[in-house]
Design an enzyme around this catalytic site. Structure first.
Site, PDB file in Angstrom:
ATOM      1  N   SER A 170       0.809  -1.231   0.000  1.00  0.00           N
ATOM      2  CA  SER A 170       0.000   0.000   0.000  1.00  0.00           C
ATOM      3  C   SER A 170       0.844   1.283   0.000  1.00  0.00           C
ATOM      4  O   SER A 170       0.545   2.202  -0.760  1.00  0.00           O
ATOM      5  CB  SER A 170      -0.962   0.000   1.185  1.00  0.00           C
ATOM      6  OG  SER A 170      -1.914  -1.015   0.993  1.00  0.00           O
ATOM      7  N   LYS A 180      -9.820  -5.776  10.618  1.00  0.00           N
ATOM      8  CA  LYS A 180     -10.881  -5.382   9.677  1.00  0.00           C
ATOM      9  C   LYS A 180     -12.295  -5.487  10.262  1.00  0.00           C
ATOM     10  O   LYS A 180     -13.145  -4.664   9.954  1.00  0.00           O
ATOM     11  CB  LYS A 180     -10.806  -6.237   8.410  1.00  0.00           C
ATOM     12  CG  LYS A 180      -9.631  -5.920   7.516  1.00  0.00           C
ATOM     13  CD  LYS A 180      -9.804  -6.690   6.227  1.00  0.00           C
ATOM     14  CE  LYS A 180      -8.559  -6.770   5.415  1.00  0.00           C
ATOM     15  NZ  LYS A 180      -8.781  -7.503   4.165  1.00  0.00           N
ATOM     16  N   ASN A 211     -11.983  -2.165   5.104  1.00  0.00           N
ATOM     17  CA  ASN A 211     -10.545  -2.009   4.841  1.00  0.00           C
ATOM     18  C   ASN A 211     -10.144  -0.565   4.538  1.00  0.00           C
ATOM     19  O   ASN A 211      -8.975  -0.278   4.367  1.00  0.00           O
ATOM     20  CB  ASN A 211     -10.077  -2.946   3.703  1.00  0.00           C
ATOM     21  CG  ASN A 211     -10.623  -2.540   2.347  1.00  0.00           C
ATOM     22  OD1 ASN A 211     -11.395  -1.602   2.225  1.00  0.00           O
ATOM     23  ND2 ASN A 211     -10.214  -3.259   1.315  1.00  0.00           N
ATOM     24  N   ASP A 223     -12.620  -4.107  -1.663  1.00  0.00           N
ATOM     25  CA  ASP A 223     -12.342  -5.342  -2.424  1.00  0.00           C
ATOM     26  C   ASP A 223     -13.406  -5.558  -3.497  1.00  0.00           C
ATOM     27  O   ASP A 223     -13.123  -6.126  -4.550  1.00  0.00           O
ATOM     28  CB  ASP A 223     -12.314  -6.569  -1.491  1.00  0.00           C
ATOM     29  CG  ASP A 223     -11.027  -6.628  -0.695  1.00  0.00           C
ATOM     30  OD1 ASP A 223     -10.055  -5.951  -1.088  1.00  0.00           O
ATOM     31  OD2 ASP A 223     -10.995  -7.329   0.331  1.00  0.00           O
ATOM     32  N   ALA A 231     -15.380 -19.515   0.432  1.00  0.00           N
ATOM     33  CA  ALA A 231     -16.562 -18.901   1.061  1.00  0.00           C
ATOM     34  C   ALA A 231     -16.172 -18.031   2.258  1.00  0.00           C
ATOM     35  O   ALA A 231     -16.923 -17.888   3.213  1.00  0.00           O
ATOM     36  CB  ALA A 231     -17.549 -19.993   1.484  1.00  0.00           C
TER      37      ALA A 231
HETATM   38  P1  ATR Z   1     -10.505 -14.693   3.186  1.00  0.00           P
HETATM   39  O1  ATR Z   1     -11.140 -13.741   4.136  1.00  0.00           O
HETATM   40  O2  ATR Z   1      -9.240 -14.206   2.554  1.00  0.00           O
HETATM   41  O3  ATR Z   1     -11.477 -15.201   2.170  1.00  0.00           O
HETATM   42  P2  ATR Z   1     -10.758 -17.087   4.839  1.00  0.00           P
HETATM   43  O4  ATR Z   1     -12.015 -16.595   5.447  1.00  0.00           O
HETATM   44  O5  ATR Z   1      -9.723 -17.674   5.730  1.00  0.00           O
HETATM   45  O6  ATR Z   1      -9.982 -15.911   4.072  1.00  0.00           O
HETATM   46  O7  ATR Z   1     -11.129 -18.095   3.654  1.00  0.00           O
HETATM   47  C1  ATR Z   1     -10.179 -18.875   3.026  1.00  0.00           C
HETATM   48  C2  ATR Z   1     -10.883 -19.753   1.991  1.00  0.00           C
HETATM   49  O8  ATR Z   1      -9.912 -20.641   1.401  1.00  0.00           O
HETATM   50  C3  ATR Z   1     -11.967 -20.627   2.587  1.00  0.00           C
HETATM   51  O9  ATR Z   1     -13.009 -20.781   1.640  1.00  0.00           O
HETATM   52  C4  ATR Z   1     -11.224 -21.956   2.799  1.00  0.00           C
HETATM   53  O10 ATR Z   1     -12.073 -23.083   2.852  1.00  0.00           O
HETATM   54  P3  ATR Z   1     -12.729 -23.541   4.269  1.00  0.00           P
HETATM   55  O11 ATR Z   1     -13.881 -22.625   4.509  1.00  0.00           O
HETATM   56  O12 ATR Z   1     -13.142 -24.955   4.044  1.00  0.00           O
HETATM   57  O13 ATR Z   1     -11.637 -23.402   5.293  1.00  0.00           O
HETATM   58  C5  ATR Z   1     -10.378 -21.984   1.564  1.00  0.00           C
HETATM   59  N1  ATR Z   1      -9.244 -22.919   1.694  1.00  0.00           N
HETATM   60  C6  ATR Z   1      -8.126 -22.746   2.416  1.00  0.00           C
HETATM   61  N2  ATR Z   1      -7.314 -23.837   2.312  1.00  0.00           N
HETATM   62  C7  ATR Z   1      -7.972 -24.735   1.508  1.00  0.00           C
HETATM   63  C8  ATR Z   1      -7.693 -26.042   1.004  1.00  0.00           C
HETATM   64  N3  ATR Z   1      -6.529 -26.673   1.325  1.00  0.00           N
HETATM   65  N4  ATR Z   1      -8.591 -26.640   0.198  1.00  0.00           N
HETATM   66  C9  ATR Z   1      -9.751 -26.015  -0.143  1.00  0.00           C
HETATM   67  N5  ATR Z   1     -10.088 -24.784   0.302  1.00  0.00           N
HETATM   68  C10 ATR Z   1      -9.209 -24.135   1.113  1.00  0.00           C
END
Ligand code: ATR
Length: 298
Positions: free
Chosen positions: A38, A87, A107, A122, A148
């Site tokens: 940033s 956040k 953010n 975002d 998600a």
């Molecule tokens: P952000 O706010 O950046 O979206 P987050 O809330 O931690 O971060 O979400 C990370 C996403 O990556 C989630 O959808 C997570 O799936 P889960 O809800 O099942 O945890 C997904 N993710 C992380 N590692 C993963 C993996 N090895 N396989 C599939 N999905 C993964």
């Protein structure tokens, strides 16, 4: 919500003739104050537009965040970016707009009539980057979003706002995809992670919001050959810049939008709110940040 009694205006008027202008400054608040792009982005725009102003990093631990925010303007800041882990609290401690409320995180913060307001850029960062990289993408009817979390909520919000008829959300933990679909309504359809392959042939837009493909994380195993020939593929991951997903999509001749583009576009609104001019995402800026990312990887 914080209403600031001691809000410092950028321009002080003394009597009728003398006008003294204070340089404006914004900051990035995080803990730990990770290496962020940033300052590089905002200082580039300040230089380019000839604006006397500043952008600094403020490392603020969670137990000091509320107090820091309360005194933001007294510290001389006209606004701030907020990153991990602040956040959600930034949202609760400010007056959020619809984007921030729906995403569940803020953010970008700024003052309006002495009140601390917030948004989540975002959403527009994702959409504006898509508009730049793949004009006409919004004609697609079916989108498939992987993940998600918070990033997915920003993406889904933006897609629905642009009139995409059906958004499938696939997530490893199906309960999170269902909760997201409940929040957004019938146009969002939760799907199991192992249903991705059968959905690919009708996904005119595929978006990866998971951390899969990120440096140090497992790859995203997916056959882009199953996507329709006019599909557009977006990846929010930008380390590495060229993710295996984007590489395979480009090799197939598909249009792509990368995570760095989104990062640059999401910074535009904050700058405009703080410094009063809308900056441009140029090839020169992109090259600057790319070089910085390459340096970090060394
Ligand atoms: P952000 O706010 O950046 O979206 P987050 O809330 O931690 O971060 O979400 C990370 C996403 O990556 C989630 O959808 C997570 O799936 P889960 O809800 O099942 O945890 C997904 N993710 C992380 N590692 C993963 C993996 N090895 N396989 C599939 N999905 C993964």
């Amino acid at each position: 919500m914080i209403v600031v009694a001691g809000f410092i205006p950028a321009i002080d008027v003394f009597e009728e003739v003398a006008v003294v202008t204070k340089p404006r400054a914004a900051c990035l608040i995080g803990w730990p104050a990770a290496h962020s792009r940033s300052p590089l982005i905002h200082r580039y725009w300040l230089r380019k537009l000839g604006i006397e102003g500043g952008y600094v990093i403020e490392a603020v631990p969670p137990d000091e965040f509320k107090d820091f925010l309360f005194r933001l303007s007294l510290r001389g800041f006209v606004g701030a970016n907020v990153t991990i882990p602040h956040k959600e609290r930034a949202l609760a401690l400010s007056k959020p707009d619809e984007q921030a409320r729906v995403v569940g995180a803020a953010n970008t913060l700024w003052y309006q009539d002495g009140e601390l307001c917030s948004t989540n850029t975002d959403v527009e960062g994702f959409i504006n980057n898509l508009d730049t990289c793949a004009p006409g993408w919004a004609r697609c009817e079916d989108a498939l979003v992987l993940g998600a979390g918070g990033a997915s909520r920003a993406v889904v919000f933006g897609l629905l706002e642009r009139g995409i008829r059906r958004v499938h959300v696939a997530n490893r933990t199906i309960a999170r995809a269902k909760a997201l679909a409940d929040q957004f309504g019938a146009d969002v359809v939760p799907v199991a992670w192992d249903a991705i392959s059968e959905l690919l042939p009708r996904a005119a837009l595929l978006v990866n919001t998971t951390s899969l493909g990120m440096h140090g994380q497992p790859p995203l195993e997916l056959d882009v050959g199953r996507l329709p020939p006019h599909a557009v593929v977006a990846d929010l991951v930008y380390v590495p810049l060229q993710t295996p997903l984007l590489e395979a999509s480009r090799a197939r001749g598909l249009k792509t939008a990368d995570g760095l583009g989104m990062l640059l576009h999401q910074a535009v609104r904050g700058f405009e709110l703080w410094f009063g001019q809308r900056p441009e995402v140029t090839a020169e800026l992109r090259a600057l940040v790319e070089a910085d990312l390459a340096n970090m990887a060394r």
